[in-house]
Scaffold this motif. Structure first.
Motif, PDB file in Angstrom:
ATOM      1  N   ALA A  41     -19.881 118.043 -67.474  1.00  0.00           N
ATOM      2  CA  ALA A  41     -18.887 117.003 -67.930  1.00  0.00           C
ATOM      3  C   ALA A  41     -19.312 116.012 -68.809  1.00  0.00           C
ATOM      4  O   ALA A  41     -18.803 115.424 -69.587  1.00  0.00           O
ATOM      5  CB  ALA A  41     -18.318 116.464 -66.327  1.00  0.00           C
ATOM      6  N   CYS A  44     -20.238 117.335 -72.349  1.00  0.00           N
ATOM      7  CA  CYS A  44     -18.806 117.450 -73.128  1.00  0.00           C
ATOM      8  C   CYS A  44     -18.051 116.262 -73.200  1.00  0.00           C
ATOM      9  O   CYS A  44     -17.044 116.238 -73.764  1.00  0.00           O
ATOM     10  CB  CYS A  44     -18.305 118.887 -72.610  1.00  0.00           C
ATOM     11  SG  CYS A  44     -19.123 120.265 -72.837  1.00  0.00           S
ATOM     12  N   LYS A  46     -16.217 115.007 -70.897  1.00  0.00           N
ATOM     13  CA  LYS A  46     -14.547 115.295 -70.302  1.00  0.00           C
ATOM     14  C   LYS A  46     -14.707 115.215 -68.760  1.00  0.00           C
ATOM     15  O   LYS A  46     -15.710 115.219 -68.233  1.00  0.00           O
ATOM     16  CB  LYS A  46     -14.579 116.897 -70.744  1.00  0.00           C
ATOM     17  CG  LYS A  46     -14.588 117.373 -72.029  1.00  0.00           C
ATOM     18  CD  LYS A  46     -13.499 116.838 -72.877  1.00  0.00           C
ATOM     19  CE  LYS A  46     -13.529 117.163 -74.357  1.00  0.00           C
ATOM     20  NZ  LYS A  46     -12.680 116.318 -75.232  1.00  0.00           N
ATOM     21  N   VAL A 133     -14.866 123.130 -69.215  1.00  0.00           N
ATOM     22  CA  VAL A 133     -14.643 121.863 -68.931  1.00  0.00           C
ATOM     23  C   VAL A 133     -13.120 121.743 -69.484  1.00  0.00           C
ATOM     24  O   VAL A 133     -12.553 122.515 -70.231  1.00  0.00           O
ATOM     25  CB  VAL A 133     -15.370 120.940 -69.789  1.00  0.00           C
ATOM     26  CG1 VAL A 133     -16.945 120.775 -69.290  1.00  0.00           C
ATOM     27  CG2 VAL A 133     -15.337 121.527 -71.353  1.00  0.00           C
ATOM     28  N   ASP A 135      -9.628 118.629 -70.084  1.00  0.00           N
ATOM     29  CA  ASP A 135      -9.011 117.236 -70.197  1.00  0.00           C
ATOM     30  C   ASP A 135      -7.761 117.147 -70.367  1.00  0.00           C
ATOM     31  O   ASP A 135      -7.079 118.040 -70.622  1.00  0.00           O
ATOM     32  CB  ASP A 135      -9.719 116.698 -71.521  1.00  0.00           C
ATOM     33  CG  ASP A 135      -9.556 115.273 -71.576  1.00  0.00           C
ATOM     34  OD1 ASP A 135      -9.097 114.666 -70.893  1.00  0.00           O
ATOM     35  OD2 ASP A 135     -10.319 114.612 -72.488  1.00  0.00           O
ATOM     36  N   GLY A 139      -8.386 118.131 -77.382  1.00  0.00           N
ATOM     37  CA  GLY A 139      -9.588 117.683 -77.905  1.00  0.00           C
ATOM     38  C   GLY A 139     -10.252 118.896 -78.484  1.00  0.00           C
ATOM     39  O   GLY A 139      -9.719 119.790 -78.624  1.00  0.00           O
TER      40      GLY A 139
END
Length: 409
Positions: A41, A44, A46, A133, A135, A139
């Motif tokens: 996390a 990246c 995120k 990951v 969000d 992205g």
């Protein structure tokens, strides 16, 4: 087309077997895996990171960051697609991707818009799931972030391998300890079982050498020498048979045979032994019971069940029965003997292991009989079943796949 589907199903079965071989599904949280998702996390940038393991009909999260979801359905999972991608699979905006636009995790909680997953691939090429990951905003990962996510995914596999290696080493160590204990028990039991009759034979032979020994005593000593010689021969035969039917050396010649006829033959052969102990022995059959068996080996297994029944029964009866039950051909030996406790019912099927009652009563034997029966049964794709309670007798059965009838027999 059918062949391709079959191959695909086989590969999936192998993948699932590999996953379950790690014994990781539904285990408690572990710091090492929690650290990995935290790093993913942060790397990246995120809010959500997961170690997702894809089972037959679900995805289960070994570690999670930024969400409290423990698992979800496989058929709508983004990880199901990502785990078969050789690289990091990215979904910049799931709402714009027709594969995932209607996914529950996209249209509902946690409202995923961006997703990136690195496959968790074992050393033999099996994909177990992903390190991913996500969000709630669209992205895209940078190249260094993608490389970092792949590196962390490899670290997940390393952790799984280390745990499996540790379990395997523990299991091996336990087996070695058990083997060492079994060896010690074997040496002690063989020493006792062979030394006793040999000592008796030696003593009787010394007395037989006395020229002044009365003829009636001489005849009695000769009979005792013969009995102890027979006991030694039976011990040697059991040891040889146990070696012959061991897992590494089974060579059974299976032919169609009637187990009912085998039951009658075994009862007739062992009736003198039962009579000598004052026991009644009978065969109960209601018709032919056909199975593909090695008649010699199955006869040896049945004989050992009968010998055990005679050995552990002081009074009453022994019944040998052949029947069909639930698609199996069955040979059952029921006695009115001392019985076997529930705790001992698994133990007595192992070589050189005997029940606590047998030890307390100092019943002769190496503890090979039921081990031989088990090996012969398994060599016929069957099993040994024990129904018994202490003091209430035992019913020990051999169950093998049912076959026939064969009209030309």
């Amino acid at each position: 087309m059918a062949g391709t589907q079959y191959a695909g199903a086989t590969l999936e079965q192998q993948r699932l077997a590999a996953l379950r071989g790690y014994e990781i599904l539904d285990t408690d949280a572990e710091q090492d895996f929690d650290d990995i998702v935290t790093l993913a996390a942060q790397l990246c940038d995120k809010p959500i990171a997961l170690i997702s393991l894809v089972d037959a009909d679900r995805q289960w999260f070994k570690a999670r960051f930024g969400t409290d979801v423990c698992e979800g359905p496989r058929d709508t999972s983004l990880c199901t697609h990502a785990m078969f991608d050789e690289n990091v699979m990215q979904v910049p905006d799931a709402l714009l991707d027709p594969r995932f636009a209607n996914s529950p995790t996209v249209v509902g909680h946690p409202h995923i818009r961006f997703y990136a997953g690195a496959p968790l691939i074992t050393s033999d090429g099996r994909s177990l799931g992903t390190l991913c990951v996500a969000d709630r905003e669209p992205g895209l990962l940078t190249e260094p972030q993608r490389h970092g996510l792949r590196a962390l995914a490899r670290h997940v596999i390393t952790q799984l391998e280390l745990r499996k290696y540790a379990r395997d080493m523990h299991s091996l160590h336990q087996r070695l300890r058990n083997a060492e204990q079994m060896k010690d028990e074997f040496i002690a039991r063989v020493n006792h079982e062979f030394r006793t009759p040999l000592t008796a034979i030696n003593g009787y032979l010394e007395m037989l050498g006395d020229p002044e020994l009365p003829s009636e005593s001489r005849d009695g000593f000769v009979q005792r020498v013969q009995r102890n010689s027979d006991r030694l021969l039976a011990l040697v035969n059991d040891m040889l048979l146990a070696a012959q039917v061991s897992a590494d050396s089974r060579e059974f010649r299976r032919v169609p045979a009637d187990l009912a006829a085998l039951a009658h033959t075994a009862v007739a052969a062992n009736r003198p032994l039962a009579d000598a102990k004052g026991l009644t022995i009978t065969a109960e059959t209601s018709g032919p019971v056909f199975a593909d068996v090695d008649v010699l080996r199955m006869g040896q297994a049945l004989e050992r069940l009968i010998l055990n029944a005679v050995k552990f029964t002081d009074s009453g009866s022994i019944t040998v029965r052949a029947e069909t039950r639930d698609g199996h051909a069955m040979l059952l030996v029921r006695d009115t003997g001392i019985g076997i406790s529930e705790d001992d019912q698994t133990r007595v099927l192992a070589p050189f292991r005997r029940s606590a009652d047998a030890e307390r009563n100092e019943v002769q034997g190496l503890g090979l009989g039921l081990g031989i029966v088990k090996a012969i049964s398994e060599g016929h794709d069957g099993e040994v079943r024990i129904e018994s309670r202490p003091g209430e007798g035992s019913t020990i059965s051999i169950a093998v796949p049912l076959a026939g009838p064969y009209p030309d027999l």
